[in-house]
Design a protein around this motif. Structure first.
Motif, PDB file in Angstrom:
ATOM      1  N   SER A   1       0.565   5.346   1.728  1.00  0.00           N
ATOM      2  CA  SER A   1      -0.214   5.977   2.632  1.00  0.00           C
ATOM      3  C   SER A   1       0.561   7.488   2.853  1.00  0.00           C
ATOM      4  CB  SER A   1      -0.215   5.266   4.063  1.00  0.00           C
ATOM      5  OG  SER A   1       1.205   4.761   4.431  1.00  0.00           O
ATOM      6  N   GLU A   2      -0.096   7.992   3.729  1.00  0.00           N
ATOM      7  CA  GLU A   2       0.438   9.549   4.034  1.00  0.00           C
ATOM      8  C   GLU A   2       0.811   9.658   5.363  1.00  0.00           C
ATOM      9  OE1 GLU A   2      -0.601  13.954   2.658  1.00  0.00           O
ATOM     10  OE2 GLU A   2      -2.117  12.739   2.981  1.00  0.00           O
ATOM     11  N   ASN A   3       1.828  10.115   5.783  1.00  0.00           N
ATOM     12  CA  ASN A   3       2.229  10.038   7.093  1.00  0.00           C
ATOM     13  C   ASN A   3       2.711  11.513   7.544  1.00  0.00           C
ATOM     14  OD1 ASN A   3       2.877   9.334   9.859  1.00  0.00           O
ATOM     15  ND2 ASN A   3       4.982   8.670   9.143  1.00  0.00           N
TER      16      ASN A   3
ATOM     17  N   GLY B   1       0.711  -1.205  -0.146  1.00  0.00           N
ATOM     18  CA  GLY B   1       0.071  -0.122   0.172  1.00  0.00           C
ATOM     19  C   GLY B   1       0.786   1.217   0.008  1.00  0.00           C
TER      20      GLY B   1
ATOM     21  N   ASN C   1      -0.247   3.744  10.730  1.00  0.00           N
ATOM     22  CA  ASN C   1      -1.223   2.748  10.101  1.00  0.00           C
ATOM     23  C   ASN C   1      -0.692   1.666   9.599  1.00  0.00           C
ATOM     24  OD1 ASN C   1       0.310   3.981   8.148  1.00  0.00           O
ATOM     25  ND2 ASN C   1      -1.247   4.405   6.812  1.00  0.00           N
TER      26      ASN C   1
END
Length: 140
Positions: free
Chosen positions: A74-76, A72, A135
């Motif tokens: 994702s944004e952190n 995946g 996440n």
């Protein structure tokens, strides 16, 4: 390298052995908190995320890994040592061939030195230990 005021593309590798994952141990002196994070690093200009994870593991633990699939993106957005950070995180399922296994790895890069080790997944699921990005647990 940690820079604020910019969005940094990074890649992390998730590798499992028994019920453990390989993670680096960090410490935020401002928060007074120990945390763990999967190994990986920045994606260089014109480098694919897959090429970056291969390079990062070669640089960090001198291992030739097998990259399986992209789990995946994702944004952190976070704070570390009192500074804001913003990352776009590509997470890959990877395999480290057994000949590269160690219980503990000492990792040195241009900015820091830290230890990586195999940590039981249940320690993260129960909250006994902190795993970043937040996440990342969904991939376990």
């Amino acid at each position: 390298m940690f820079r604020s005021n910019s969005i940094r593309p990074i890649v992390l590798g998730l590798t499992k052995k028994d019920n453990k994952i390989l993670v680096g141990q960090g410490y935020d002196r401002v928060k007074n908190k120990t945390f763990y994070r999967a190994l990986g690093g920045g994606i260089e200009f014109t480098e694919t995320s897959k090429d970056a994870i291969i390079r990062e593991f070669k640089e960090e633990i001198n291992a030739d890994i097998i990259v399986h699939n992209l789990l995946g993106v994702s944004e952190n957005i976070f704070t570390y040592k009192g500074n804001y950070g913003h990352e776009i995180v590509f997470t890959y399922s990877i395999e480290i061939p057994e000949k590269f296994y160690k219980d503990v790895y000492l990792i040195k890069d241009e900015a820091s030195e830290y230890t990586a080790m195999w940590v039981d997944i249940d320690d993260f699921k129960t909250g006994k230990k902190v795993l970043y990005p937040d996440n990342f647990l969904k991939y376990l």
